[in-house]
Design an enzyme around this catalytic site. Sequence first.
Site, PDB file in Angstrom:
ATOM      1  N   TYR A 156       8.635   8.856  -2.787  1.00  0.00           N
ATOM      2  CA  TYR A 156       7.630   7.861  -3.166  1.00  0.00           C
ATOM      3  C   TYR A 156       6.998   8.132  -4.524  1.00  0.00           C
ATOM      4  CZ  TYR A 156       4.350  11.295  -1.088  1.00  0.00           C
ATOM      5  OH  TYR A 156       3.662  12.435  -0.769  1.00  0.00           O
ATOM      6  N   GLY A 180      19.195  17.685   5.226  1.00  0.00           N
ATOM      7  CA  GLY A 180      18.082  18.601   5.450  1.00  0.00           C
ATOM      8  C   GLY A 180      17.194  18.163   6.606  1.00  0.00           C
ATOM      9  N   GLY A 181      15.920  18.568   6.544  1.00  0.00           N
ATOM     10  CA  GLY A 181      14.990  18.302   7.629  1.00  0.00           C
ATOM     11  C   GLY A 181      14.740  16.830   7.874  1.00  0.00           C
ATOM     12  N   LYS A 232       8.531  23.520   8.882  1.00  0.00           N
ATOM     13  CA  LYS A 232       8.727  22.721  10.094  1.00  0.00           C
ATOM     14  C   LYS A 232       9.478  23.460  11.197  1.00  0.00           C
ATOM     15  CE  LYS A 232       8.323  18.251   7.758  1.00  0.00           C
ATOM     16  NZ  LYS A 232       8.916  16.910   7.548  1.00  0.00           N
ATOM     17  N   SER A 249      -0.243  16.919  -1.682  1.00  0.00           N
ATOM     18  CA  SER A 249      -0.237  16.178  -0.420  1.00  0.00           C
ATOM     19  C   SER A 249      -1.342  15.125  -0.362  1.00  0.00           C
ATOM     20  CB  SER A 249      -0.403  17.147   0.755  1.00  0.00           C
ATOM     21  OG  SER A 249      -0.524  16.424   1.965  1.00  0.00           O
ATOM     22  N   GLY A 293       8.974   6.341   1.153  1.00  0.00           N
ATOM     23  CA  GLY A 293       8.311   7.478   1.750  1.00  0.00           C
ATOM     24  C   GLY A 293       6.842   7.245   2.006  1.00  0.00           C
TER      25      GLY A 293
END
Length: 274
Positions: free
Chosen positions: A219, A130-131, A68, A17, A240
């Site tokens: 990305y 998806g999310g 999430k 991340s 992204g």
Amino acid sequence: MALRRRAAVLGKPIAHSLSPVIHTAGYVAAGLTGWSYTRIECAAAELPDLVAGLGPEWAGLSVTMPGKEAALAVADAASPVAAAVGAANTLVRRPDGSWYADNTDVGGMVQVLTEAGVTAGAAVTVLGAGGTARAALAAAAQLACSSVTVVARRPEAVEELRPVADALGVVLTRADWADAPRPLAAADVVVSTVPKGVADPLAGAVAWRTGAVLFDALYDPWPTPLAASAAAAGLRVVSGVDLLLAQAVGQFEQFTGVVAPVEAMREALLAARR
């Protein structure tokens, strides 16, 4: 002495991340001494206990996959958009100690698509169900897009999106993956939310619409074959990275109550990507 303030990004895996880079640069540029932002490896099932154990110094949490939906469930209250989408990427600690859930992916997507020239009435095709596709539906609703077609490998996954679309007032059309080039070619806006490599075979099969916009949520690596194909056809392409920054800016401002130093955060993110 001022209370130390903490924030973190939760997910599994999480070592990759770049959120700490973005937020930490924001703290430095805004003069927020005493603030820190870290990564915490956390599966969805572990999230409720982790959140319950956080002390008063915790101002907020960024939540990525796979947590999430769990983030929304653990919150004491939620924004209308997070409730409609059924997922939250943001948990904000309120003064009374309770947690408020939001989804800044939606606002971030609206921002990057608007900056790319998307306007009301656009026809949208979403790859994946998806999310991130949920956030794309909400963004399409906020942008007053005329139609949304979802292309997914599993038809049942699209059906699972219908309650979200209904809550958002979006009319959803399903298209088969085998027929993907057709709805892609017909769209004013294409939003690709599928994992790395999944959309690669489509790159050479789409007759891109002149003036269309492609948002590819990936990305790394960049450009994807799909993005390279769209760029070669003259499309405006956003990635992204653009969304990562935009959603982080929304989180930063909710966590700190301070206007985000966007350019400093952008520069730090781009430097980390080099």
